[in-house]
Design a protein around this motif. Structure first.
Motif, PDB file in Angstrom:
ATOM      1  N   PRO A 196      39.611  -6.624   4.445  1.00 36.75           N
ATOM      2  CA  PRO A 196      38.689  -7.087   5.912  1.00 36.75           C
ATOM      3  C   PRO A 196      38.721  -6.054   7.258  1.00 36.75           C
ATOM      4  O   PRO A 196      39.195  -5.656   7.897  1.00 36.75           O
ATOM      5  CB  PRO A 196      40.321  -7.979   6.896  1.00 36.75           C
ATOM      6  N   THR A 197      37.278  -5.171   6.769  1.00 35.47           N
ATOM      7  CA  THR A 197      36.283  -4.732   7.832  1.00 35.47           C
ATOM      8  C   THR A 197      35.468  -4.677   7.988  1.00 35.47           C
ATOM      9  O   THR A 197      34.705  -5.417   7.973  1.00 35.47           O
ATOM     10  CB  THR A 197      37.186  -2.917   6.516  1.00 35.47           C
ATOM     11  N   GLU A 201      33.083  -6.968   6.967  1.00 36.36           N
ATOM     12  CA  GLU A 201      32.977  -8.702   7.846  1.00 36.36           C
ATOM     13  C   GLU A 201      32.721 -10.182   7.670  1.00 36.36           C
ATOM     14  O   GLU A 201      32.187 -10.999   7.173  1.00 36.36           O
ATOM     15  CB  GLU A 201      33.155  -7.937   9.151  1.00 36.36           C
ATOM     16  N   GLU A 202      30.898  -9.284   7.411  1.00 33.78           N
ATOM     17  CA  GLU A 202      29.576 -10.122   7.065  1.00 33.78           C
ATOM     18  C   GLU A 202      29.495 -10.641   5.395  1.00 33.78           C
ATOM     19  O   GLU A 202      29.630 -12.427   5.253  1.00 33.78           O
ATOM     20  CB  GLU A 202      28.326  -9.554   7.272  1.00 33.78           C
ATOM     21  N   LEU A 203      29.779  -9.766   4.800  1.00 33.22           N
ATOM     22  CA  LEU A 203      29.931 -10.232   3.488  1.00 33.22           C
ATOM     23  C   LEU A 203      31.445 -11.688   3.320  1.00 33.22           C
ATOM     24  O   LEU A 203      31.436 -12.580   1.745  1.00 33.22           O
ATOM     25  CB  LEU A 203      30.423  -9.504   2.862  1.00 33.22           C
ATOM     26  N   LEU A 204      32.417 -11.454   3.818  1.00 29.22           N
ATOM     27  CA  LEU A 204      33.393 -12.108   3.695  1.00 29.22           C
ATOM     28  C   LEU A 204      33.498 -13.904   4.371  1.00 29.22           C
ATOM     29  O   LEU A 204      34.174 -14.294   4.583  1.00 29.22           O
ATOM     30  CB  LEU A 204      34.990 -11.298   3.738  1.00 29.22           C
ATOM     31  N   LYS A 205      32.074 -13.967   5.460  1.00 33.21           N
ATOM     32  CA  LYS A 205      31.871 -14.687   5.753  1.00 33.21           C
ATOM     33  C   LYS A 205      31.046 -15.606   4.855  1.00 33.21           C
ATOM     34  O   LYS A 205      30.715 -17.354   5.015  1.00 33.21           O
ATOM     35  CB  LYS A 205      30.959 -14.861   6.911  1.00 33.21           C
ATOM     36  N   VAL A 210      32.999 -14.611  -1.435  1.00 29.11           N
ATOM     37  CA  VAL A 210      33.981 -14.523  -1.378  1.00 29.11           C
ATOM     38  C   VAL A 210      34.806 -15.336  -2.643  1.00 29.11           C
ATOM     39  O   VAL A 210      35.613 -14.906  -3.588  1.00 29.11           O
ATOM     40  CB  VAL A 210      34.794 -15.436  -0.294  1.00 29.11           C
ATOM     41  N   GLN A 211      34.114 -16.236  -3.779  1.00 32.23           N
ATOM     42  CA  GLN A 211      34.639 -16.443  -4.962  1.00 32.23           C
ATOM     43  C   GLN A 211      34.349 -15.559  -6.211  1.00 32.23           C
ATOM     44  O   GLN A 211      35.171 -15.197  -7.100  1.00 32.23           O
ATOM     45  CB  GLN A 211      34.050 -17.847  -4.805  1.00 32.23           C
TER      46      GLN A 211
END
Length: 259
Positions: A196-197, A201-205, A210-211
């Motif tokens: 989480p950086t 941040e946006e990608l992990l939303k 994420v899957q």
């Protein structure tokens, strides 16, 4: 048989990219972990207010903290400021953490993007490592830790220039380790996957994204910053004294993924 020390008592560490970009999370996490382990820390970043916050956090653990507010590309200024701040005190640990990524597809990469990524990720990393090694050579010991990426080892869907620079960091680490080992300097690298950086941040939303990440990660989860920081403490400590020229992938098993 005894357990080598993982502590960093009385050591001085320098960390680039200590507050912004990828460093806003990773650089800060490493700085705080070093402070917990007993090291004093020099923090380098472009934003004075963020530097002040991390400085206060480091000092809350009883360590000294120094700050240099500068663009990483002005490495001549950074080297001069180091001389002013710490004088002749030896630098025991240097972490090349500053880096950028512009997620352009290869057909859309501009010359300006190319130059910016190459300058920050490769040129600055080399010349700052060189400056660190000159000081470490005088004392006969030192640990240089470069931050690479899994993108330097496996193909990524976008960010070809970023991946090229991170591959270069892996090779630079090997060459510097070979050349500087005779001076008692260890040179290693860390290759993170997803943490989480600010860069992720946006990608992990994006749940679907994420899957896809987790599908390619053996441990089926995103990394925790303390896990990355713990790796840095290990490479900075006496426990890693016989390790050099290596890139340690902190990736939950991503780089061993197969079909």
């Amino acid at each position: 048989m005894y357990l080598p020390s993982f502590t960093l008592d009385e050591k001085l560490a320098v960390i680039t990219g200590a507050t912004k970009g990828i460093g806003r999370a990773i650089g800060r996490a490493i700085a705080l972990a070093f402070a917990v382990a007993g090291a004093d820390v020099v923090l380098i970043s472009r934003t004075e207010s963020d530097l002040s916050k991390v400085k206060s956090e480091v000092e809350s653990f009883g360590s000294k903290a120094y700050t240099i507010c500068s663009d990483i590309k002005d490495y001549a200024y950074i080297i001069n400021e180091l001389d002013r701040l710490i004088g002749a005190r030896p630098i025991h640990i240097w972490v090349n953490n500053a880096g950028i990524n512009i997620r352009s597809e290869a057909l859309n990469v501009t010359e300006a993007e190319w130059s910016e990524i190459i300058d920050v990720n490769m040129k600055c990393s080399f010349f700052l490592a060189q400056a660190a090694a000159k000081r470490m050579k005088e004392s006969g010991t030192g640990k240089i830790i470069n931050v690479s990426s899994v993108g330097g080892h496996v193909a990524l869907r976008t960010g070809v220039v970023y991946a090229m620079t991170k591959s270069a960091i892996i090779q630079m680490t090997k060459n510097l380790a070979l050349e500087w080992g005779k001076y008692g300097i260890n040179v290693n690298a860390i290759g993170p996957w997803y943490f989480p950086t600010a860069l992720t941040e946006e990608l992990l939303k994006d749940d679907q994204y994420v899957q896809e990440i987790l599908y390619r990660t053996s441990l089926k989860r995103i990394g925790k910053l303390e896990e990355l920081a713990g790796t840095a403490v290990f490479l900075a400590s006496d426990a890693s004294n016989y390790i050099t020229g290596q890139t340690l992938f902190v990736d939950g098993g991503m780089t061993i993924y197969g079909f």
